[in-house]
Scaffold this motif. Structure first.
Motif, PDB file in Angstrom:
ATOM      1  N   LEU A 112       0.826  -1.221   0.000  1.00 30.62           N
ATOM      2  CA  LEU A 112       0.000   0.000   0.000  1.00 30.62           C
ATOM      3  C   LEU A 112       0.858   1.268   0.000  1.00 30.62           C
ATOM      4  O   LEU A 112       0.459   2.281  -0.574  1.00 30.62           O
ATOM      5  N   ALA A 113       2.019   1.215   0.612  1.00 32.36           N
ATOM      6  CA  ALA A 113       2.888   2.395   0.693  1.00 32.36           C
ATOM      7  C   ALA A 113       3.477   2.781  -0.664  1.00 32.36           C
ATOM      8  O   ALA A 113       3.941   3.911  -0.838  1.00 32.36           O
ATOM      9  N   GLN A 114       3.428   1.881  -1.630  1.00 26.42           N
ATOM     10  CA  GLN A 114       4.062   2.131  -2.930  1.00 26.42           C
ATOM     11  C   GLN A 114       3.167   2.857  -3.933  1.00 26.42           C
ATOM     12  O   GLN A 114       3.674   3.380  -4.929  1.00 26.42           O
ATOM     13  N   PHE A 115       1.859   2.850  -3.692  1.00 27.95           N
ATOM     14  CA  PHE A 115       0.927   3.370  -4.694  1.00 27.95           C
ATOM     15  C   PHE A 115      -0.204   4.146  -4.036  1.00 27.95           C
ATOM     16  O   PHE A 115      -0.511   3.934  -2.867  1.00 27.95           O
ATOM     17  N   PRO A 116      -0.893   5.013  -4.816  1.00 28.90           N
ATOM     18  CA  PRO A 116      -2.092   5.655  -4.270  1.00 28.90           C
ATOM     19  C   PRO A 116      -3.143   4.591  -3.950  1.00 28.90           C
ATOM     20  O   PRO A 116      -3.295   3.621  -4.700  1.00 28.90           O
ATOM     21  N   SER A 117      -3.834   4.776  -2.841  1.00 23.87           N
ATOM     22  CA  SER A 117      -4.850   3.807  -2.406  1.00 23.87           C
ATOM     23  C   SER A 117      -6.245   4.380  -2.567  1.00 23.87           C
ATOM     24  O   SER A 117      -6.472   5.563  -2.305  1.00 23.87           O
ATOM     25  N   LEU A 118      -7.156   3.519  -2.954  1.00 27.87           N
ATOM     26  CA  LEU A 118      -8.552   3.895  -3.137  1.00 27.87           C
ATOM     27  C   LEU A 118      -9.438   2.960  -2.335  1.00 27.87           C
ATOM     28  O   LEU A 118      -9.104   1.789  -2.142  1.00 27.87           O
ATOM     29  N   GLN A 119     -10.582   3.477  -1.897  1.00 27.47           N
ATOM     30  CA  GLN A 119     -11.566   2.651  -1.209  1.00 27.47           C
ATOM     31  C   GLN A 119     -12.907   2.754  -1.895  1.00 27.47           C
ATOM     32  O   GLN A 119     -13.200   3.728  -2.567  1.00 27.47           O
ATOM     33  N   ILE A 120     -13.680   1.691  -1.721  1.00 28.03           N
ATOM     34  CA  ILE A 120     -15.054   1.657  -2.216  1.00 28.03           C
ATOM     35  C   ILE A 120     -15.952   1.869  -1.004  1.00 28.03           C
ATOM     36  O   ILE A 120     -15.818   1.153  -0.002  1.00 28.03           O
ATOM     37  N   ALA A 121     -16.838   2.845  -1.077  1.00 23.54           N
ATOM     38  CA  ALA A 121     -17.686   3.186   0.068  1.00 23.54           C
ATOM     39  C   ALA A 121     -18.493   1.987   0.545  1.00 23.54           C
ATOM     40  O   ALA A 121     -19.045   1.228  -0.262  1.00 23.54           O
ATOM     41  N   MET A 122     -18.520   1.836   1.853  1.00 24.45           N
ATOM     42  CA  MET A 122     -19.320   0.787   2.497  1.00 24.45           C
ATOM     43  C   MET A 122     -19.993   1.417   3.712  1.00 24.45           C
ATOM     44  O   MET A 122     -19.485   1.313   4.829  1.00 24.45           O
ATOM     45  N   PRO A 123     -21.100   2.118   3.508  1.00 21.15           N
ATOM     46  CA  PRO A 123     -21.732   2.822   4.623  1.00 21.15           C
ATOM     47  C   PRO A 123     -22.394   1.888   5.639  1.00 21.15           C
ATOM     48  O   PRO A 123     -22.742   2.330   6.739  1.00 21.15           O
ATOM     49  N   GLY A 124     -22.545   0.631   5.323  1.00 21.28           N
ATOM     50  CA  GLY A 124     -23.149  -0.329   6.246  1.00 21.28           C
ATOM     51  C   GLY A 124     -22.122  -0.891   7.224  1.00 21.28           C
ATOM     52  O   GLY A 124     -20.978  -0.448   7.270  1.00 21.28           O
ATOM     53  N   PRO A 125     -22.505  -1.905   7.970  1.00 18.49           N
ATOM     54  CA  PRO A 125     -21.650  -2.421   9.043  1.00 18.49           C
ATOM     55  C   PRO A 125     -20.583  -3.434   8.618  1.00 18.49           C
ATOM     56  O   PRO A 125     -19.834  -3.902   9.461  1.00 18.49           O
ATOM     57  N   VAL A 126     -20.461  -3.768   7.331  1.00 19.17           N
ATOM     58  CA  VAL A 126     -19.487  -4.780   6.923  1.00 19.17           C
ATOM     59  C   VAL A 126     -18.075  -4.202   6.836  1.00 19.17           C
ATOM     60  O   VAL A 126     -17.894  -2.998   6.617  1.00 19.17           O
ATOM     61  N   ARG A 127     -17.063  -5.066   7.009  1.00 21.94           N
ATOM     62  CA  ARG A 127     -15.661  -4.641   6.951  1.00 21.94           C
ATOM     63  C   ARG A 127     -15.165  -4.492   5.524  1.00 21.94           C
ATOM     64  O   ARG A 127     -14.308  -3.664   5.236  1.00 21.94           O
ATOM     65  N   SER A 128     -15.687  -5.355   4.626  1.00 21.75           N
ATOM     66  CA  SER A 128     -15.185  -5.316   3.260  1.00 21.75           C
ATOM     67  C   SER A 128     -16.178  -6.002   2.328  1.00 21.75           C
ATOM     68  O   SER A 128     -17.032  -6.773   2.771  1.00 21.75           O
ATOM     69  N   LEU A 129     -16.027  -5.713   1.053  1.00 25.95           N
ATOM     70  CA  LEU A 129     -16.825  -6.368   0.022  1.00 25.95           C
ATOM     71  C   LEU A 129     -16.158  -7.672  -0.395  1.00 25.95           C
ATOM     72  O   LEU A 129     -14.950  -7.848  -0.229  1.00 25.95           O
TER      73      LEU A 129
END
Length: 159
Positions: A112-129
């Motif tokens: 992760l430190a080597q590149f720009p990081s992006l996230q996908i919005a998860m407004p609910g209670p789950v940790r990840s898709l």
């Protein structure tokens, strides 16, 4: 074309589904070893159905081999639930690489430190898709952006 990259994927069904997405878009799929399954896995093949002949599959022995394969001007976008920048803030370009981590742990900090990081919005209670869902969301956002920039007409069913 954009490249889909899976760092040490663990679940063959996810990779099979992602291979179908890569085939549908005509984009290469990169797998970085070690893998959590054999490439001959029936679960992998079944999830990819009969689309495997259309998959431009590129397997890299390890992270260093993948990095060595990148052209000097490559732009890599790392996806992480811990990132602060939204997928929708990125401006994708032809030749970009979309990088996703393994299902149970995501990308390591050193990657992760080597590149720009992006996230996908998860407004609910789950940790990840689910990995296949996350790749699909990101891939089709990149595809949408590229089509708009090319001045392509809106997609029609069957076109």
């Amino acid at each position: 074309m954009v490249h889909l990259v899976l760092y040490q994927p663990e679940i063959p069904q996810n990779v099979g589904n992602i291979a179908r997405t890569a085939a549908a878009l005509g984009w290469p799929l990169h797998l970085i070893r070690p893998l959590g399954f054999l490439l001959s896995s029936s679960k992998l093949r079944r999830a990819g159905l009969d689309y495997w002949p259309y998959v431009d599959l590129r397997v890299h022995e390890d992270w260093a081999a993948f990095l060595a394969s990148l052209p000097p001007s490559a732009r890599v976008w790392a996806f992480s639930a811990r990132a602060e920048t939204s997928l929708y803030q990125a401006r994708f370009q032809e030749g970009d690489y979309l990088l996703f981590g393994p299902e149970t742990r995501g990308l390591p900090e050193v990657v992760l430190a080597q590149f720009p990081s992006l996230q996908i919005a998860m407004p609910g209670p789950v940790r990840s898709l689910n990995l296949a869902v996350a790749v699909g969301v990101a891939a089709y956002e990149a595809y949408r952006q590229l089509r708009i920039r090319e001045g392509a007409p809106p997609e029609r069913p069957g076109s």
